[in-house]
Design a protein around this motif. Structure first.
Motif: not given
Length: 500
Positions: A20-40, A262-268
């Motif tokens: 009930g307090h656990r996040l799902k691991r669904r994000l790849s390295a590409l997702d995270l890089t795009v995520f960072g570029i998206g805000v920077i 988003t570390a808790e939602e990263a696949k690896n």
């Protein structure tokens, strides 16, 4: 001392697995890089480059971006080690809880909320201004009574409300939209660089570092603290202008630290987080430098429009069609910034709630979406109202001081954790520790001192509010205080992490 009590890595990991307090691991390295570029990419290029060049550094604003990137790069190395070692939601807040103690963790968490919630509000107002500009270029007039600068900015409110609903629907769904918008934004940025090169006049770069001179931007309460303490004459441009510009454009780099939330939602996480954090920072630094050189080459720095530098630069050279395209790109670009900051603010608050420093019910996740829906809606409503009702103006400096404070404490925490827990498996290690983390903290402090007295006063008020909440609520409700099983204070020697 109870204020310095820490939560072990094992306890942190155990809390993240609670039903009930656990996040799902669904994000790849590409997702995270795009995520960072998206805000920077967005806040710096579309809203800060012009003002910083005109008021602080002239063409040498490119050097300000380099200095900001160096400081961020050192801090990014520290974030990468922490995020790969403790892949839990909450970013610097979570890292510091395991090293520097609960009070410091609260301070950092409070700083991060300032960074991300106020940052989302500031950027949403910039988005509203660009949208009105775009509509005007298309022949559509938006009513000033509900536009940017009015008593109620309807556009920024609607933007944040819509993004809040999207984020509540799921992290992967949010990042699919983010991926498309980041693609549009990168196309526009590359277009600006390539098309702008044909209109660059080398004489506009002369002098590249304008001579230091007194200026309104550095007088009174706007005077940087370092200049005020040292007794130096307040000045803009010159070397001091470059440093002051670096402290301002630092706002443009807040993003790689949001990746860590988003570390808790990263696949690896051990592999993907360092790639996402460092990769997004490198890509964006190169683009920032290129754009700043092109804009100051197209328009003499005193004549730059601080509100829409890119679009008006092309208007000045008779390319109104290009200006419309850039305004459309800015609208898409700033949308991703607001969305990413909202996600970051939600994840930091989620981690603080799960530790009971904020009401525990806020960390409840929805069984279908795997996201804290209730918390997401609350954060979204607050940010939407702040953006719509508050004349924020220059408060991006508040975002900078909160971010730099968090960076400084994270950097100092790396040597501490190395000494306390040499047994931990570290997929990524900061090279040259402890010298590199110490340099990172020192550079962050220097940039903080280049922020204005006014910013420091507002920051002190924000921190006093945070201390009041901690001592009157958080301290007594904390899991470490109540002895909850997942967060109980580890009174004995820490156990080895199970690496199997």
């Amino acid at each position: 001392m109870t204020l310095l009590r820490t939560k072990s890595i094992e306890q942190t990991l155990a809390a993240s697995e609670e039903e009930g307090h656990r996040l799902k691991r669904r994000l790849s390295a590409l997702d995270l890089t795009v995520f960072g570029i998206g805000v920077i990419i967005g806040a710096g290029i579309f809203t800060l480059t012009g003002r910083a060049a005109r008021d602080y550094a002239g063409p040498s604003i490119a050097l300000s971006f380099v200095i900001g990137a160096i400081v961020c790069g050192l801090a990014a190395l520290c974030y990468a080690e922490f995020a790969s070692t403790v892949p839990i939601s909450g970013s610097a807040y979570t890292f510091s809880y395991a090293t520097l103690g609960e009070l410091v963790a609260w301070i950092i968490g409070w700083d991060l909320l300032l960074e991300m919630m106020l940052g989302a509000s500031v950027v949403a107002q910039g988005w509203s201004e660009y949208l009105v500009t775009l509509l005007g270029q298309l022949g559509i007039t938006w009513p000033p009574s509900i536009g940017p600068g009015s008593h109620f900015d309807l556009l920024s409110f609607v933007l944040i409300a819509g993004l809040t609903l999207l984020i509540a629907a799921g992290i992967k769904e949010s990042l699919r939209v983010n991926l498309v918008l980041v693609g549009v934004k990168l196309f526009i940025v590359l277009f600006v660089i390539i098309a702008g090169l044909f209109y660059v006049k080398r004489e506009n770069w002369s002098p590249f570092i304008p001579p230091s001179s007194p200026g309104q931007a550095a007088s009174g309460l706007s005077t940087p603290v370092l200049q005020w303490v040292s007794g130096m004459t307040p000045a803009t441009f010159g070397v001091l202008g470059i440093m002051a510009g670096a402290a301002i454009v630092f706002f443009a780099y807040i993003g790689f630290d949001v990746v860590a939330t988003t570390a808790e939602e990263a696949k690896n996480p051990q592999r993907d987080l360092p790639i996402g954090i460092i990769g997004s920072l490198i890509i964006c630094t190169i683009l920032y430098m290129a754009v700043s050189l092109v804009i100051t080459g197209m328009v003499k720095y005193p004549n730059i429009d601080p509100k829409a530098a890119l679009a008006t630069a092309f208007l000045d050279v008779g390319r109104s069609g290009f200006a419309t395209l850039i305004s459309a790109g800015a609208v898409a670009g700033l949308t991703t910034v607001v969305m990413t900051l909202l996600i970051g603010a939600t994840r930091v608050t989620f981690a603080m709630s799960r530790d009971r420093l904020l009401p525990g019910g806020l960390s409840q996740t929805h069984p279908r979406t795997g996201t804290p829906v209730r918390l997401t809606l609350i954060i979204g409503i607050v940010v939407a109202l702040v953006a719509a009702l508050t004349p924020i103006g220059k408060l991006e400096e508040m975002v900078n001081i909160g971010t730099l404070s968090a960076f400084m404490l994270v950097s100092l925490a790396i040597p501490v954790l190395r000494k306390r827990r040499p047994d931990l498996k570290r997929s990524f290690r900061v090279p040259g520790s402890p010298v590199v983390p110490w340099l990172s903290a020192l550079f962050c402090l220097y940039l903080i001192l280049n922020l204005s007295i006014e910013t420091w006063l507002r920051f002190i008020i924000w921190m006093l509010l945070g201390f009041a909440i901690y001592f009157f609520y958080s301290r007594s409700h904390s899991r470490l205080e109540t002895g909850d099983a997942a967060g109980a204070l580890d009174s004995g020697m820490p156990q080895m992490l199970d690496e199997g």
